[in-house]
Design an enzyme around this catalytic site. Structure first.
Site, PDB file in Angstrom:
ATOM      1  CE1 TYR A 127      -3.023  -3.043   0.309  1.00  0.00           C
ATOM      2  CE2 TYR A 127      -3.242  -2.650   2.652  1.00  0.00           C
ATOM      3  CZ  TYR A 127      -3.546  -3.394   1.532  1.00  0.00           C
ATOM      4  OH  TYR A 127      -4.383  -4.486   1.634  1.00  0.00           O
ATOM      5  CB  SER A 273     -13.483  -4.472  -0.620  1.00  0.00           C
ATOM      6  OG  SER A 273     -12.313  -3.839  -1.047  1.00  0.00           O
ATOM      7  CG  LEU A 275     -18.800  -0.593   3.556  1.00  0.00           C
ATOM      8  CD1 LEU A 275     -18.626   0.807   4.141  1.00  0.00           C
ATOM      9  CD2 LEU A 275     -20.225  -1.086   3.767  1.00  0.00           C
ATOM     10  N   GLY A 278     -16.612   1.242  -1.404  1.00  0.00           N
ATOM     11  CA  GLY A 278     -17.440   2.417  -1.232  1.00  0.00           C
ATOM     12  C   GLY A 278     -18.809   2.350  -1.891  1.00  0.00           C
ATOM     13  CG  PHE A 279     -21.574   0.142  -5.336  1.00  0.00           C
ATOM     14  CD1 PHE A 279     -21.911   1.041  -6.329  1.00  0.00           C
ATOM     15  CD2 PHE A 279     -22.480  -0.854  -5.019  1.00  0.00           C
ATOM     16  CE1 PHE A 279     -23.127   0.946  -7.008  1.00  0.00           C
ATOM     17  CE2 PHE A 279     -23.694  -0.964  -5.679  1.00  0.00           C
ATOM     18  CZ  PHE A 279     -24.011  -0.060  -6.682  1.00  0.00           C
ATOM     19  CG  LEU A 280     -22.178  -2.614  -0.937  1.00  0.00           C
ATOM     20  CD1 LEU A 280     -21.803  -3.864  -0.155  1.00  0.00           C
ATOM     21  CD2 LEU A 280     -23.521  -2.808  -1.624  1.00  0.00           C
TER      22      LEU A 280
END
Length: 399
Positions: A127, A273, A275, A278-280
């Protein structure tokens, strides 16, 4: 890297409680999902027959903010870790999420997470590369004795770029030494192989980590995106504490075999992930702009405008369930994951304190058995459009 002024994520909160703009297609999707959820979840009189899930009374930190006091156990016996019911994925503070917040802001969020009861923090050498471990190490060094640090090895990193896989024993040792320095610690609580290297027998990988555990540089062993066969082989050499893989209402492949193997062998499961990048949260829509220089979503099929619009039925389902219960879409999505198994510990990431608080509140909601059944049946009818990975990344998962 400076923040990108064109990033939509920089201009608005990650999670939003507002009512979404309703296009005709959205309205049709909402009606379909509403029918699928049924009156038992959407019509108030039905609550006399179907008890709604309840929010438990949360604890408070010294600063007065809500504190997560629920704990879960990853792994079994001497290979187990007691962790907060939700952890914090730290990647997005440095990598792949369009903008990089001011360093002071990220440090404040990390330290406040500890104050709010989080003790489980996830990072990796990949990262940044490297910069996220440095950030996490600086932020959490003052509270190191109170928290658990997780990191990962498994990539070749050349000139600041990921250049294939490398889990050779000598390389693992080199990475661990470098990670310990960046994290400002003398041990890593949970060390994952980031991706399975087909050129190195998993038994050799597990044996190397076993030696590092004997030396005290690592406490526990984990795999990421490994398949059932690889899990069994590794576990036979060095018992695994956790498997980390993508798992959410948008990505449910682990239910087919991996979660079953974890259950059988007493291995915890850590969804990354949770979510769906971020979509959810309901924040990402077809007009969202990403910075391709620091975001992997523009290259992923699931985050193309047409796929986002097609998958909006999932947001309709989350808001239909959440609105009458005072829950956001993100909170419903996280609470659903927590309801699957008592040894599942999601690690949603965020760069904002408000979103951190919102995510942690999801641990205070418990589905009733009937709610969970009806909701799961409804969302299972939604066809997800777009693969989660493509190209080389797709080849590196499920090995």
């Amino acid at each position: 890297m400076a923040e990108n002024p064109k990033s939509v994520e920089q201009q608005s909160p990650q999670h939003s409680n507002h009512l979404y703009n309703t296009r005709p297609s959205d309205r049709r999707n909402f009606l379909k999902i509403g029918a699928a959820l049924g009156a038992a979840l959407m019509v108030p009189p039905a609550f006399s027959q179907v008890q709604a899930g309840e929010m438990t009374t949360p604890a408070h930190s010294r600063s007065g903010q809500i504190k997560i006091d629920k704990r879960r156990t990853l792994g079994s016996g001497k290979h187990s870790l007691e962790v907060s019911a939700l952890g914090l994925g730290c990647m997005g503070m440095s990598y792949h999420r369009s903008f990089i917040p001011d360093k002071k802001v990220s440090i404040a969020v990390l330290r406040q997470a500890v104050e709010m009861g989080v003790n489980f923090f996830d990072t990796a050498e990949a990262y940044g590369p490297f910069t996220n471990e440095e950030l996490v190490g600086e932020a959490l060094a003052p509270v190191r004795k109170d928290i658990l640090l997780c990191s990962k090895f498994g990539f070749n990193i050349q000139n600041g770029q990921l250049a294939g896989l490398n889990s050779k024993p000598d390389h693992i040792r080199k990475v661990v030494e470098q990670s310990l320095t960046r994290l400002k610690t003398d041990h890593i609580d949970l060390l994952y192989q980031h991706r399975v290297d087909p050129d190195v027998p998993i038994e050799d990988v597990a044996g190397t980590v076993k030696d590092l555990i004997k030396e005290g540089k690592v406490k526990h062993f984990g795999l990421s995106e490994a398949n059932a066969q690889t899990i069994r082989k590794a576990h036979a050499v060095q018992p695994l504490t956790a498997l980390q893989s993508e798992y959410s209402l948008m990505t449910r492949q682990p239910e087919q075999d991996v979660i079953k193997v974890c259950d059988e062998l007493g291995i915890g499961f850590v969804p990354y992930s949770p979510l769906s990048r971020g979509f959810l949260s309901g924040f990402i829509h077809e007009r969202t702009k990403f910075n391709p220089e620091n975001d992997n979503r523009p290259s992923l099929p699931r985050y193309q405008p047409n796929a986002i619009k097609a998958n909006w039925a999932m947001i309709d389902a989350l808001t239909a369930f959440g609105n009458p219960r005072g829950l956001t879409a993100a909170q419903v999505a996280l609470a659903w994951l927590l309801a699957q198994k008592p040894w599942i510990v999601p690690i949603p990431g965020t760069t904002k304190l408000a979103n951190l608080q919102e995510n942690l509140w999801s641990a205070d909601f418990a589905f009733t058995a009937n709610e969970l059944k009806i909701f799961t049946e409804a969302v299972s009818q939604i066809k997800i459009v777009g693969d989660r990975y493509t190209g080389q990344s797709a080849k590196q998962v499920g090995k």
